[in-house]
Scaffold this active site. Sequence first.
Site, PDB file in Angstrom:
ATOM      1  N   GLY A 190      -0.714  -3.981   6.699  1.00  0.00           N
ATOM      2  CA  GLY A 190      -1.145  -2.637   7.044  1.00  0.00           C
ATOM      3  C   GLY A 190       0.003  -1.753   7.489  1.00  0.00           C
ATOM      4  CB  THR A 207       5.485  -1.261  -7.391  1.00  0.00           C
ATOM      5  OG1 THR A 207       6.386  -2.366  -7.488  1.00  0.00           O
ATOM      6  CG2 THR A 207       6.205   0.023  -7.761  1.00  0.00           C
ATOM      7  CE  LYS A 241       3.290 -11.177  -0.456  1.00  0.00           C
ATOM      8  NZ  LYS A 241       2.722  -9.893  -0.023  1.00  0.00           N
ATOM      9  CD  GLU A 300      12.706  -8.354   9.230  1.00  0.00           C
ATOM     10  OE1 GLU A 300      12.044  -9.424   9.201  1.00  0.00           O
ATOM     11  OE2 GLU A 300      13.878  -8.291   9.608  1.00  0.00           O
ATOM     12  CE  LYS A 326       2.988 -12.570   3.529  1.00  0.00           C
ATOM     13  NZ  LYS A 326       1.785 -12.252   4.314  1.00  0.00           N
ATOM     14  N   GLY A 329     -12.219  -4.754   4.533  1.00  0.00           N
ATOM     15  CA  GLY A 329     -11.111  -4.324   3.682  1.00  0.00           C
ATOM     16  C   GLY A 329      -9.783  -4.967   4.015  1.00  0.00           C
ATOM     17  CD  GLU A 384      -3.225  -9.238  -1.122  1.00  0.00           C
ATOM     18  OE1 GLU A 384      -3.354  -8.322  -1.963  1.00  0.00           O
ATOM     19  OE2 GLU A 384      -2.229  -9.336  -0.383  1.00  0.00           O
ATOM     20  N   GLY A 417       4.954  -8.717   8.044  1.00  0.00           N
ATOM     21  CA  GLY A 417       4.866  -7.312   8.426  1.00  0.00           C
ATOM     22  C   GLY A 417       5.922  -6.845   9.403  1.00  0.00           C
TER      23      GLY A 417
END
Length: 332
Positions: A311, A91, A120, A144, A220, A202, A205, A149
């Site tokens: 992505g 989500t 996160k 992970e 992070k 795009g 955020e 990513g």
Amino acid sequence: MKLILVGFGFIGKSLTEAIYQKRDLLNKIDKGFKLVGVGARDGYLYDGEGLSLEKLSSSRRVSEYSPDFFKGKSSIELIENAEADLMVEATPTNIVDGEPGLTHIEKALARGMHVVTANKGPLVVAFKELTDLAKKEEVELKYEATVAGALPVFSLVNECLQGDRILKISGILNGTANYILSKMYFEGTSFELALREAQERGITEKDPSYDVEGIDAACKVVILANALMGRNVKFSHVERVGIRRVTPEAVSLAKKSGYVIKLIGTIDKVLEVAPKLIPETHPLCVHGTLNALHLETDLAGEITLIGYGAGKQTISAVLNDIISVMKNQTKA
């Protein structure tokens, strides 16, 4: 192994497509592997015998899959009622209170499900609480995909550097900020123009301040500090400066001296996210939307990971976590 997926946005749908493409690999590891449930905003699907991966991966929305869609029912109900071994939580991130992902993960762990998350928010808000709960219930919590990513940073440290102590971590942890600073470096554009181009592509955020004010990178930093260096820190512990005040003149001056300006997250005595001068020859000098993570360890020395941090590449990390859980359970 029976899997449920909570969240059918970009990550959830892309993961479904990847599971369909990799179904032969997954079935080699566990012949009983099935996706049995999918939760979305407007309801959920559940079939204990397994959902059709082909049909689901071609559906734009979960509700299109079948008339047996439980419209208006919550994903919490799916978690509480499903006969499943593993949940993937995908989500949207909420760093204020971690919801709804935090409750999803807590419910799944408490029910004895392993959890893989790309979200996160819950880890930023309650890392220790969630990892302690997973340990108590003797299940795995893997994350992970929450940092950089496809870069296998947690896998690398936990499996390949088990005898090392991590002394310092620094890195480019937000591809959008790196794209903006790269445009300014190579083309001499203003911050405002580079940001507008990033939005048109795009890659920002919905609220671009998460990227340019270092909010995403700070999240992070919190996860890395807690997971790899044994800290117990929160978002408020990170000193943060964004890139809005970086000017083309500053970028040009740095360039003439053999430096680039990058938004760097640092985990040392101080936790920090801020624009830094980096030598053009340094491993962290990567451009475009690339992420880079530089580890300093007591035995292996310095290690740098470079790759894409958002992505579809994120699906690689989610799928690897799923496979790791499956293999661990096969050994057990």
